[in-house]
Design a protein around this motif. Structure first.
Motif: not given
Length: 182
Positions: A147-171
């Motif tokens: 699931e290459a697309a799912g892997f990329r989305q999950f990878d991007a989510l973990l980066d967003t949770v670690a750095t972005a201030p609005d991570w709850p919306v992205a999650y």
């Protein structure tokens, strides 16, 4: 005679016969499908989803990879002090999986690429989001389905949770997208 011979003799006879059928004996052509298969092996970048102790020193680890999907394997020494720190959910690893057959559990050799879990240890809410996301993926995705697309989305989510201030919306958006895909 073979029925009473020691097991080591039986194994030697099988190896010799297999070599003969595989064409490694001079003057003998290779018989199709008669050889032992070589061990299965692949390498990929992966994200740790879960790790649980197996025996005294090993751990069974579930990893999400782009090419091989959610995949499990045994990490020798994974329950030790050094192994536990590497096998934290969310960490990015370079994994090499080996097994004799593709259906077996197999063993992993792991190398830490990025300690994502350490990036969010200071924030309990972000750490809880990492734990929830990895457990959700571990429970929702079928094993060994790429699931290459799912892997990329999950990878991007973990980066967003670690750095972005609005991570709850992205999650929340990621989780809704995952539910829609299932």
């Amino acid at each position: 005679m073979l029925a009473t011979a020691p097991i080591a003799v039986h194994r030697r006879v099988i190896r010799i016969f297999s070599a003969y059928l595989c064409g490694t004996v001079p003057g003998r052509a290779r018989a199709a499908g008669a050889c032992y298969s070589l061990p299965m092996q692949w390498s990929d970048r992966g994200i740790v989803l879960s790790a649980r102790k197996h025996g005294e020193t090993s751990a069974i680890v579930h990893v999400l990879t782009a090419e091989h999907g959610r995949h499990a394997g045994l990490v020798r020494g994974g329950a030790g002090r050094r192994g536990r720190s590497i096998l934290q959910p969310g960490n990015e690893l370079q994994v090499t999986w080996r097994a004799r057959l593709s259906d077996q559990l197999g063993t992993y050799t792991v190398e830490l690429l990025r300690a994502r879990a350490a990036d969010v240890m200071h924030d309990p809410a972000r750490l809880a989001a990492y734990a929830a996301a990895t457990e959700t993926i571990d429970a929702a995705l079928p094993e060994r389905e790429p699931e290459a697309a799912g892997f990329r989305q999950f990878d991007a989510l973990l980066d967003t949770v670690a750095t972005a201030p609005d991570w709850p919306v992205a999650y929340a958006r990621w989780e809704l997208g995952l539910l829609a895909a299932l």
